[in-house]
Design an enzyme around this catalytic site. Structure first.
Site: not given
Ligand code: F6R
Length: 241
Positions: A134, A63, A139, A132
């Site tokens: 995702h 992303d 989301e 959450n």
């Molecule tokens: C980022 C992504 C998100 C993160 C998730 C966890 O490229 O795809 O899904 O993997 O938000 O983020 P952290 O590792 O910062 O807790």
């Protein structure tokens, strides 16, 4: 489903480092899907010094924030350059990335789908878990999208990403481009890494709840080759704990 339950974040990092290193050694032309975030920082640090040959590896990140140029300090592309890409012998042309600053977001998403298909699909997709639930930037909500698409980000997601935007969550773009659930579920292997108590509720929903759009990561239960690398704090909300 394979579950690696380890003591702490460092042990999870070591476990995923071994999985990725073995995959690159076994398949030098591996097509690797990558996340950004706090969770894989240690992983990328370890991969930089693992003595791997990245010359034939191809990567696709999950992303990117909408509107940002690749060299914007808050962009995921800048994150990847800083933490991994500039430290290994990965060919610049082998780095697949969504352009947040594309003039036509829909065309950019379609281009990404074609690029991943032309690479033969993703062999190994690493993913992190949003607090959450995702996955990528898919989301939770009423519905999920299969294809790469533009998605509005929840306030909690923008807050979780504020650090690279001077701590101001309102400076975090309000939308992102993300792979959809089809790329996630059609990767030949998925490795999910989640650590820490802040992920505990999401981990319980991901592993023990129903498949639901309210927890996009729950759909990994349906993946035929999903590996979950979790530490003790991350599984603390599971009923079987
Ligand atoms: C980022 C992504 C998100 C993160 C998730 C966890 O490229 O795809 O899904 O993997 O938000 O983020 P952290 O590792 O910062 O807790």
């Amino acid at each position: 489903m394979t579950l690696h339950l380890v003591d702490d974040h460092d042990a999870a990092t070591a476990c995923v480092t071994t999985l990725v290193s073995s995959a690159i050694r076994a398949t030098p032309s591996l097509v690797l899907g990558l996340p950004t975030g706090r969770t894989p920082m240690g992983l990328y640090r370890a991969l930089r010094t693992a003595g791997l040959d990245w010359s034939r590896v191809r990567t696709f990140n999950l992303d990117e924030f909408a509107t940002l140029t690749p060299d914007h300090p808050g962009s995921f592309r800048a994150f990847m350059d800083e933490h991994l890409f500039r430290h290994v012998n990965l060919a610049p042309a082998s780095i697949g990335f969504l352009r947040g600053d594309a003039a036509d977001d829909a065309a950019e998403c379609a281009r990404y789908e074609v690029a991943i298909a032309a690479a033969g699909g993703i062999d190994l997709l690493l993913v992190g878990l949003g607090g959450n639930g995702h996955i990528g930037f898919n989301e939770p909500g009423e519905s999920l999208r299969a294809e790469t698409h533009v998605v509005p980000l929840h306030e909690s997601t923008r807050r979780a990403n504020a650090e690279r935007f001077g701590g101001d969550w309102r400076a975090v773009p309000a939308s992102a481009l993300t792979m959809g659930m089809r790329q996630v579920l059609s990767a030949r292997r998925v490795v999910m890494m989640a650590t820490g108590a802040s992920k505990a509720e999401a981990v319980a929903a991901m592993l023990d709840g129903p498949l639901t759009t309210r927890c996009p990561a729950s759909w990994l239960q349906a993946h035929p080759d999903a590996t979950f690398v979790l530490d003790r704090a991350a599984v603390s909300a599971r009923r079987a704990g």
